[in-house]
Design an enzyme around this catalytic site. Structure first.
Site, PDB file in Angstrom:
ATOM      1  N   ASP A  27     -54.150   5.545 -12.407  1.00 35.82           N
ATOM      2  CA  ASP A  27     -53.047   4.947 -11.629  1.00 35.82           C
ATOM      3  C   ASP A  27     -52.122   4.022 -12.424  1.00 35.82           C
ATOM      4  O   ASP A  27     -51.698   2.965 -11.913  1.00 35.82           O
ATOM      5  CB  ASP A  27     -53.611   4.189 -10.422  1.00 35.82           C
ATOM      6  N   GLU A  75     -52.246   7.386  -7.477  1.00 37.69           N
ATOM      7  CA  GLU A  75     -52.518   7.176  -6.041  1.00 37.69           C
ATOM      8  C   GLU A  75     -51.224   7.432  -5.279  1.00 37.69           C
ATOM      9  O   GLU A  75     -50.171   6.890  -5.635  1.00 37.69           O
ATOM     10  CB  GLU A  75     -52.988   5.731  -5.784  1.00 37.69           C
ATOM     11  N   LYS A 132     -54.340  11.584  -6.003  1.00 34.51           N
ATOM     12  CA  LYS A 132     -55.442  11.199  -5.102  1.00 34.51           C
ATOM     13  C   LYS A 132     -54.910  10.385  -3.928  1.00 34.51           C
ATOM     14  O   LYS A 132     -54.067   9.515  -4.099  1.00 34.51           O
ATOM     15  CB  LYS A 132     -56.496  10.413  -5.889  1.00 34.51           C
ATOM     16  N   CYS A 165     -59.168   0.616  -7.673  1.00 36.22           N
ATOM     17  CA  CYS A 165     -59.293   2.038  -8.002  1.00 36.22           C
ATOM     18  C   CYS A 165     -60.211   2.301  -9.191  1.00 36.22           C
ATOM     19  O   CYS A 165     -60.878   3.338  -9.243  1.00 36.22           O
ATOM     20  CB  CYS A 165     -57.915   2.639  -8.215  1.00 36.22           C
ATOM     21  N   GLN A 205     -77.324  -5.903 -14.707  1.00 36.75           N
ATOM     22  CA  GLN A 205     -78.545  -5.154 -14.358  1.00 36.75           C
ATOM     23  C   GLN A 205     -78.762  -3.943 -15.269  1.00 36.75           C
ATOM     24  O   GLN A 205     -79.056  -2.834 -14.806  1.00 36.75           O
ATOM     25  CB  GLN A 205     -78.487  -4.699 -12.895  1.00 36.75           C
TER      26      GLN A 205
HETATM   27  N1  TIU Z   1     -54.796   1.865  -8.062  1.00 36.71           N
HETATM   28  C1  TIU Z   1     -55.194   0.869  -7.277  1.00 36.71           C
HETATM   29  O1  TIU Z   1     -56.030   0.056  -7.629  1.00 36.71           O
HETATM   30  N2  TIU Z   1     -54.564   0.763  -6.035  1.00 36.71           N
HETATM   31  C2  TIU Z   1     -54.444  -0.398  -5.342  1.00 36.71           C
HETATM   32  O2  TIU Z   1     -53.979  -0.399  -4.202  1.00 36.71           O
HETATM   33  N3  TIU Z   1     -54.835  -1.524  -5.970  1.00 36.71           N
HETATM   34  C3  TIU Z   1     -54.749  -2.812  -5.547  1.00 36.71           C
HETATM   35  O3  TIU Z   1     -55.248  -3.679  -6.244  1.00 36.71           O
HETATM   36  N4  TIU Z   1     -54.105  -3.087  -4.431  1.00 36.71           N
END
Ligand code: TIU
Length: 225
Positions: A27, A75, A132, A165, A205
Site C-alpha cells: 500500500d 488498498e 485488496k 495493513c 515471544q
Molecule cells: N494500508 C493501510 O494501512 N491502510 C490504512 O487504512 N491504514 C491506516 O493506518 N489507517
C-alpha cells in the site's frame, strides 16, 4: 552462486532462499503518503510515512538486481463501492471518506490518482499488483495463489501502515505458513508509538509473527547471492 543466505535479524538470524522469497510492498499509495492526500486530510503527518520511501527504493532496486520476486499491493475499492463493507464506509463518521471526492480523485477508488502507487516505487510490468479491499493482503485476493504457484515460502515485508495493513498481512501470512521478515526502516505509521510497539509485537515471544531486520542488512545479504 548459492541462493541461500542468512539475514541478521531479531529475535535471531533468518536463513532464506532467494528463489523462494518475495519482496512484498504494501500500500505505498499516493493517498496515504503524499502531501495533500487522504492521509494528510485526516490530520496525519505524512513525513512519518515518507521516511520509508528511500529505504524501500533501495531494497526494491536490490531485489530487482538479484532477480528476487516482487509483489505490490494497493488498498481500494470498485467505483460503485460494491466490494466495500458498509461498516468500512461509515466508520469514523468522516466528512470526506472512502469513495468521496478528495484532493487526488475519489478516495481509495481503483483507477483514481490517489489510489496509485507513488512514482518513486512504480511497479515494473512483471511485478504483480494485488488490489485488496481489506487491510490484509490475503483477504479476497489471489495473493496466496500467486505465492503458491511461485513456490514462495518467505516474505520480506515493507509498506504502510505498520500497525494496520502490514500487521494484518503479516498475521494472515503467518497463519498460512509463510515466514515473514519485516524491515523496520521500510514500514511506517502515522503514530510513532504504534510503530515502536508494532515492531516489538512481531519479534516478541521468539518471533511470534516473524523476524525484524532493516533494508541494509537484507541488501548486503542478498547482493552476494
Ligand atoms: N494500508 C493501510 O494501512 N491502510 C490504512 O487504512 N491504514 C491506516 O493506518 N489507517
Amino acid at each position: 552462486m548459492s541462493p541461500l543466505t542468512i539475514i541478521e535479524a531479531n529475535p535471531y538470524p533468518l536463513s532464506l532462499n532467494t528463489k523462494s522469497t518475495t519482496l512484498l510492498l504494501i500500500d505505498m499509495q499516493r493517498d496515504f503518503l503524499e502531501p495533500g492526500g487522504f492521509g494528510e486530510t485526516l490530520g496525519n503527518d505524512v513525513s512519518l510515512l515518507r521516511r520509508t520511501i528511500e529505504p524501500c527504493q533501495n531494497i526494491l532496486k536490490a531485489a530487482r538486481n538479484v532477480g528476487l520476486s516482487v509483489i505490490h499491493t494497493r488498498e481500494g475499492h470498485r467505483p460503485d463501492l460494491t466490494d466495500a463493507p458498509p461498516s468500512k464506509l461509515t466508520r469514523g463518521k468522516l466528512e470526506t471518506g472512502i469513495g468521496d471526492d478528495g484532493p487526488m480523485g475519489r478516495i481509495l477508488i481503483r483507477g483514481e490518482i490517489g489510489h496509485d502507487i507513488i512514482p518513486e516505487l512504480t511497479p515494473n510490468l512483471n511485478e504483480p499488483i494485488i488490489d485488496k479491499p481489506g487491510k490484509g493482503a490475503f483477504y479476497e485476493t489471489d495473493l496466496h495463489l500467486i505465492l503458491q504457484n511461485r513456490g514462495i515460502k518467505t516474505l520480506i515485508v515493507c509498506g504502510i501502515t505498520t500497525e494496520v495493513c502490514v500487521h494484518t498481512t503479516v498475521r494472515e501470512a503467518n497463519d498460512r505458513g509463510y515466514e515473514c521478515l519485516i524491515l523496520e526502516d521500510c514500514v511506517g505509521s502515522y503514530f510513532p508509538e504504534f510503530q515502536r510497539v508494532g515492531i516489538e509485537m512481531i519479534k516478541a515471544q521468539g518471533g511470534i509473527f516473524g523476524w525484524v531486520s532493516d533494508s541494509s542488512s537484507v541488501i548486503s545479504a542478498i547482493s552476494t547471492c
